[in-house]
Design an enzyme around this catalytic site. Structure first.
Site, PDB file in Angstrom:
ATOM      1  N   ASP A  43     -61.720  81.671  70.344  1.00  9.99           N
ATOM      2  CA  ASP A  43     -63.030  81.157  69.965  1.00  9.99           C
ATOM      3  C   ASP A  43     -63.070  79.643  70.002  1.00  9.99           C
ATOM      4  O   ASP A  43     -62.129  79.012  70.459  1.00  9.99           O
ATOM      5  CB  ASP A  43     -63.518  81.755  68.640  1.00  9.99           C
ATOM      6  CG  ASP A  43     -62.523  81.544  67.528  1.00  9.99           C
ATOM      7  OD1 ASP A  43     -61.862  80.501  67.528  1.00  9.99           O
ATOM      8  OD2 ASP A  43     -62.409  82.436  66.664  1.00  9.99           O
ATOM      9  N   LYS A  65     -68.419  82.044  68.533  1.00  9.66           N
ATOM     10  CA  LYS A  65     -68.379  81.788  67.099  1.00  9.66           C
ATOM     11  C   LYS A  65     -68.588  80.320  66.789  1.00  9.66           C
ATOM     12  O   LYS A  65     -67.882  79.763  65.980  1.00  9.66           O
ATOM     13  CB  LYS A  65     -67.054  82.252  66.477  1.00  9.66           C
ATOM     14  CG  LYS A  65     -67.053  83.702  66.095  1.00  9.66           C
ATOM     15  CD  LYS A  65     -66.217  83.866  64.855  1.00  9.66           C
ATOM     16  CE  LYS A  65     -66.247  85.301  64.379  1.00  9.66           C
ATOM     17  NZ  LYS A  65     -65.279  85.529  63.315  1.00  9.66           N
ATOM     18  N   MET A 180     -66.413  74.949  55.791  1.00 10.98           N
ATOM     19  CA  MET A 180     -67.761  75.446  56.101  1.00 10.98           C
ATOM     20  C   MET A 180     -68.781  75.036  55.038  1.00 10.98           C
ATOM     21  O   MET A 180     -69.635  75.831  54.655  1.00 10.98           O
ATOM     22  CB  MET A 180     -67.738  76.979  56.208  1.00 10.98           C
ATOM     23  CG  MET A 180     -66.813  77.488  57.291  1.00 10.98           C
ATOM     24  SD  MET A 180     -66.695  79.288  57.324  1.00 10.98           S
ATOM     25  CE  MET A 180     -65.574  79.583  55.975  1.00 10.98           C
TER      26      MET A 180
END
Ligand code: SAH
Length: 507
Positions: A43, A65, A180
């Site tokens: 990814d 992703k 995140m």
């Protein structure tokens, strides 16, 4: 119970952590898994240099992703690797950072176990620790904390239920590291304040940590939301909260290097570009590999075979590049012979890299001149030979004639043999690569010629760039083509070139 590795003869899946970005932070085990896989599923957090370690014929499947742009859903990815394993493939499932740190590796391993597909887990260096480290922020420090928490910032804490215990996290003496978190930063900060975290608590944000594109913001709980808005720093980033962030002031290192963040065009042949590229990564620069030349067999390979066959008849053999050494030993191997073919012939190398290439073949050279140019080899050889002595010069087909000419002028008997030929690479992208670079490097005269061949108006194309040459001959070749040269290495090696560039960048 069946052990996962009971079925290796069938397919196998390696769940591999690629580390945070710097290819040097890949583990040896990960590199081995990559080198042997026939299918790679990766990814976007996995860097191109690492993906490039898989064999050329390996099937590479990108599963995306990037936030908001999923190429496959997690269920589809899991189903894909299970299927590939059941189909008998040797699969590397490569993930950014570590496979189990917010990477859903646990679910993938579970599915593999349930389906009876053999698998191995290769942990990676997580960005949660490495990105702060490259920003000069230690995740623990005796003066500041005795624990740290790695948390996801993906849950929006202002919307209903959050499993995060903000009461515990609101402690500047116990570092919190959010992944995140950029989308919910304001909410997270508000929640921490609500639970009593002091406004002056230091916050560090590390964007694209460990890469040449790394950006670091340091602020406080009071100021961070405004500072993020002002600077536009965004995902992917690590948010570190706590007193350890103050240490950056003292131990900032990666982004303080003189070549940090610079894009450097590497024009040498691809088989020699890797070493240079790794050295660039180490100093925080970003290599843009765009070879302008390639090495191939000479027009008359017979002459090389002849010279190699009779090499022991020479008093001296001079090698003027690593490529010459490689070509010599390739020919020797083809002839079914080995290093004993040299007999008592003495051996000269133009510079340390050529000498190293010989050393790797078990040959200790008798001579490396003090400066790494043909003129110096000639002077040193003249001092060590007598008129009538036979000298073999094993070199590129299109090399300069200074060495044989000056030896012949003094009555040495010289055979010049073209060991290999450099040819120009035709690369329509080269001009665009050069345009994107801050620094353009030339490591031989032929790389200059190959560049000019590919980029019409080379001089104008390089205006505003820093142009660096490995030595005076290469620099002259560039100037002859109208190219301004800003930096010339004092030692004519890639390391010498990097030193010269760093010295210029620091002033
Ligand atoms: N398994 C990964 C994390 C995947 S979750 C690991 O162990 O590192 C994706 C988040 O990781 C991003 O949103 C960001 O918060 C973080 N991240 C990954 N690579 C990063 C990097 N080089 N610099 C900063 N943050 C990074």
């Amino acid at each position: 119970m069946t052990l996962p590795h009971a079925r290796t003869e069938k397919g196998k899946v390696w769940l591999v952590g690629a580390g945070p970005g710097d290819p040097g932070l890949l583990t040896l085990k990960a590199a081995r898994a990559l080198a042997q896989c026939d299918t790679l599923v990766y990814d976007y957090l996995a860097s191109a240099a690492i993906v490039g370690l898989a064999p050329p014929d390996c099937e590479k499947i990108y599963v995306g992703k990037k936030a908001g742009a999923h190429t496959l859903t997690q269920d589809e990815i899991t189903a894909l690797i299970v299927k590939l394993g059941l189909d008998g493939k040797q699969v590397v499932r490569l993930k950014g950072g570590d496979v189990f740190v917010f990477a859903r590796g646990g679910e993938e391993a579970q599915a593999l176990a349930e389906a009876g597909v053999a698998f191995e887990i290769v942990p990676g260096i997580t960005s949660a620790i490495a990105a702060p480290a490259y920003a000069g922020i230690p995740v623990t420090h005796r003066d500041h904390n005795t624990s740290f928490t790695i948390a996801t910032g993906h849950e929006d804490p202002t919307k209903g239920y959050s499993s995060l215990n903000f009461a515990k996290l609101a402690n500047r003496k116990a570092t919190t590291i959010f992944l995140m978190a950029m989308g919910n930063l304001a909410g997270i900060v508000a929640k921490l304040r609500e639970h009593g975290l002091e406004g002056e608590t230091p916050v560090g944000i590390v964007h694209e940590g460990t890469k040449p594109s790394q950006r670091v913001l340091t602020a406080t709980i009071d100021t961070v939301v405004d500072e993020v808005a002002r600077t536009g720093i965004g995902a992917p980033a690590i948010v570190v909260i706590g007193d350890v962030v103050k240490e950056r002031e003292h131990i900032r290192w990666f982004d303080a290097q003189p070549l940090f963040g610079k894009r450097v065009l590497v024009t040498r042949p691809s088989h020699q570009a890797d070493d240079f590229a790794s050295r660039l990564w180490e100093v925080g620069a970003e290599p843009v590999v765009a070879p302008t030349i390639a090495i191939g067999p000479p027009d008359d390979p017979h002459a090389a075979r002849e010279a190699v066959t009779h090499v022991r008849d020479y008093a001296w053999v001079a090698f003027t590049s690593r490529n010459g050494v490689d070509a010599f030993f390739d020919t020797l191997t083809e002839l079914g012979r080995d290093a004993r073919a040299f007999g008592d012939a003495k051996i000269a190398a133009i510079g340390p890299k050529t000498a190293e290439a010989l050393a790797a073949r078990g040959i200790r050279v008798d001579l490396v001149p003090p400066t790494f140019v043909n003129e110096a080899v000639a002077a040193e050889l003249l001092a060590r030979t007598a008129p009538g002595d036979r000298v073999l010069v094993f070199r590129a087909q299109e090399a300069r004639d200074v060495l044989p000419d000056s030896l012949r002028r003094h009555d040495r008997v010289v055979d010049v043999v073209a060991a290999y030929k450099t040819r120009f690479v035709d690369d329509p992208e080269l001009a665009a690569h050069a345009a994107s670079a801050d620094i353009v490097t030339f490591t031989s005269s032929s790389t200059v010629a190959g560049f000019v061949h590919n980029v019409p108006g080379a001089a104008e194309a390089l205006a505003g760039k820093t142009v660096a040459a490995i030595g005076p001959i290469t620099a002259q070749k560039a100037r002859d083509a109208g190219i301004r040269v800003d930096v010339v290495a004092e030692e004519f090696t890639v390391d010498g070139l990097l030193r010269a560039l760093s010295a210029v960048a620091t002033v």
